[in-house]
Design a protein around this motif. Sequence first.
Motif, mmCIF file in Angstrom:
data_model
loop_
_atom_site.group_PDB
_atom_site.id
_atom_site.type_symbol
_atom_site.label_atom_id
_atom_site.label_comp_id
_atom_site.label_asym_id
_atom_site.label_seq_id
_atom_site.Cartn_x
_atom_site.Cartn_y
_atom_site.Cartn_z
ATOM 1 N N MET A 193 0.847 -1.183 0.000
ATOM 2 C CA MET A 193 0.000 0.000 0.000
ATOM 3 C C MET A 193 0.891 1.243 0.000
ATOM 4 O O MET A 193 1.887 1.302 0.693
ATOM 5 C CB MET A 193 -0.881 -0.015 1.252
ATOM 6 N N SER A 194 0.527 2.220 -0.787
ATOM 7 C CA SER A 194 1.345 3.428 -0.859
ATOM 8 C C SER A 194 0.713 4.563 -0.058
ATOM 9 O O SER A 194 -0.477 4.552 0.235
ATOM 10 C CB SER A 194 1.536 3.850 -2.317
ATOM 11 N N ILE A 195 1.534 5.531 0.267
ATOM 12 C CA ILE A 195 1.075 6.708 0.984
ATOM 13 C C ILE A 195 0.331 7.602 -0.008
ATOM 14 O O ILE A 195 0.844 7.904 -1.083
ATOM 15 C CB ILE A 195 2.271 7.464 1.598
ATOM 16 N N LYS A 196 -0.872 8.030 0.342
ATOM 17 C CA LYS A 196 -1.684 8.853 -0.559
ATOM 18 C C LYS A 196 -1.439 10.333 -0.273
ATOM 19 O O LYS A 196 -1.389 10.755 0.872
ATOM 20 C CB LYS A 196 -3.156 8.524 -0.383
ATOM 21 N N ILE A 197 -1.302 11.108 -1.364
ATOM 22 C CA ILE A 197 -1.034 12.536 -1.270
ATOM 23 C C ILE A 197 -2.019 13.275 -2.183
ATOM 24 O O ILE A 197 -2.219 12.874 -3.328
ATOM 25 C CB ILE A 197 0.397 12.870 -1.740
ATOM 26 N N ARG A 198 -2.615 14.346 -1.672
ATOM 27 C CA ARG A 198 -3.433 15.241 -2.491
ATOM 28 C C ARG A 198 -2.710 16.583 -2.536
ATOM 29 O O ARG A 198 -2.408 17.158 -1.500
ATOM 30 C CB ARG A 198 -4.829 15.406 -1.894
ATOM 31 N N MET A 199 -2.450 17.089 -3.744
ATOM 32 C CA MET A 199 -1.657 18.317 -3.907
ATOM 33 C C MET A 199 -2.417 19.400 -4.654
ATOM 34 O O MET A 199 -3.248 19.105 -5.514
ATOM 35 C CB MET A 199 -0.392 18.020 -4.726
ATOM 36 N N ARG A 200 -2.069 20.643 -4.308
ATOM 37 C CA ARG A 200 -2.507 21.819 -5.050
ATOM 38 C C ARG A 200 -1.342 22.785 -5.094
ATOM 39 O O ARG A 200 -0.525 22.819 -4.175
ATOM 40 C CB ARG A 200 -3.690 22.503 -4.362
ATOM 41 N N GLY A 201 -1.300 23.596 -6.116
ATOM 42 C CA GLY A 201 -0.225 24.573 -6.199
ATOM 43 C C GLY A 201 -0.505 25.627 -7.242
ATOM 44 O O GLY A 201 -1.223 25.393 -8.201
ATOM 45 N N LYS A 202 0.074 26.800 -7.004
ATOM 46 C CA LYS A 202 -0.101 27.915 -7.915
ATOM 47 C C LYS A 202 1.167 28.761 -7.883
ATOM 48 O O LYS A 202 1.742 28.986 -6.826
ATOM 49 C CB LYS A 202 -1.288 28.757 -7.464
ATOM 50 N N SER A 203 1.580 29.216 -9.049
ATOM 51 C CA SER A 203 2.783 30.044 -9.146
ATOM 52 C C SER A 203 2.398 31.496 -9.385
ATOM 53 O O SER A 203 1.484 31.795 -10.149
ATOM 54 C CB SER A 203 3.668 29.560 -10.291
ATOM 55 N N LYS A 204 3.114 32.389 -8.704
ATOM 56 C CA LYS A 204 2.895 33.822 -8.890
ATOM 57 C C LYS A 204 4.240 34.521 -8.742
ATOM 58 O O LYS A 204 4.890 34.397 -7.702
ATOM 59 C CB LYS A 204 1.906 34.339 -7.844
ATOM 60 N N GLY A 205 4.663 35.196 -9.775
ATOM 61 C CA GLY A 205 5.914 35.939 -9.730
ATOM 62 C C GLY A 205 7.146 35.066 -9.559
ATOM 63 O O GLY A 205 8.106 35.470 -8.925
ATOM 64 N N GLY A 206 7.123 33.848 -10.090
ATOM 65 C CA GLY A 206 8.278 32.961 -10.014
ATOM 66 C C GLY A 206 8.396 32.175 -8.721
ATOM 67 O O GLY A 206 9.354 31.442 -8.526
ATOM 68 N N VAL A 207 7.406 32.335 -7.838
ATOM 69 C CA VAL A 207 7.379 31.573 -6.577
ATOM 70 C C VAL A 207 6.067 30.804 -6.523
ATOM 71 O O VAL A 207 4.993 31.368 -6.717
ATOM 72 C CB VAL A 207 7.495 32.506 -5.351
ATOM 73 N N ALA A 208 6.173 29.518 -6.265
ATOM 74 C CA ALA A 208 4.987 28.671 -6.194
ATOM 75 C C ALA A 208 4.746 28.229 -4.761
ATOM 76 O O ALA A 208 5.688 27.891 -4.046
ATOM 77 C CB ALA A 208 5.158 27.442 -7.079
ATOM 78 N N GLU A 209 3.480 28.267 -4.359
ATOM 79 C CA GLU A 209 3.113 27.693 -3.071
ATOM 80 C C GLU A 209 2.440 26.357 -3.353
ATOM 81 O O GLU A 209 1.446 26.295 -4.074
ATOM 82 C CB GLU A 209 2.174 28.602 -2.293
ATOM 83 N N VAL A 210 3.021 25.307 -2.809
ATOM 84 C CA VAL A 210 2.512 23.954 -3.006
ATOM 85 C C VAL A 210 1.967 23.462 -1.673
ATOM 86 O O VAL A 210 2.645 23.542 -0.649
ATOM 87 C CB VAL A 210 3.634 23.017 -3.512
ATOM 88 N N LYS A 211 0.729 22.985 -1.698
ATOM 89 C CA LYS A 211 0.078 22.479 -0.490
ATOM 90 C C LYS A 211 -0.227 20.998 -0.697
ATOM 91 O O LYS A 211 -0.610 20.592 -1.785
ATOM 92 C CB LYS A 211 -1.221 23.230 -0.232
ATOM 93 N N ALA A 212 -0.059 20.218 0.361
ATOM 94 C CA ALA A 212 -0.302 18.777 0.254
ATOM 95 C C ALA A 212 -0.979 18.264 1.514
ATOM 96 O O ALA A 212 -0.626 18.659 2.626
ATOM 97 C CB ALA A 212 1.000 18.032 0.038
#
Length: 103
Positions: free
Chosen positions: A1-20
């Motif tokens: 069984m693998s570890i499940k991950i849900r991700m979202r992310g958005k880039s603005k001005g060359g910096v991305a915020e990634v949430k998981a």
Amino acid sequence: MSIKIRMRGKSKGGVAEVKALIKHPMESGVRMNKKTGKPYPAKFIDTVKVLVNGTEAVNSQWSGAVSANPYMAVQVKANAGDEVKIVLTDNTGEAGEDTLKLK
């Protein structure tokens, strides 16, 4: 069984915020089973890597002190269209990964 991950992310001005949001029990090995009196076996995420277009941007070490089903947010240098990948392993050898194309 693998570890499940849900991700979202958005880039603005060359910096991305990634949430998981990570689905994992994160047992420290200290908590006791009330019926048997023995501790639950340790099972926790110990390595977290964030890669941007295949290049490692974040490498962190976690322990049993992190709560069950942890939420993680990280900022990395990335632009829209770049690929961000999170790779996790736990102390029992179980692994999980997810990939996201930034908007």
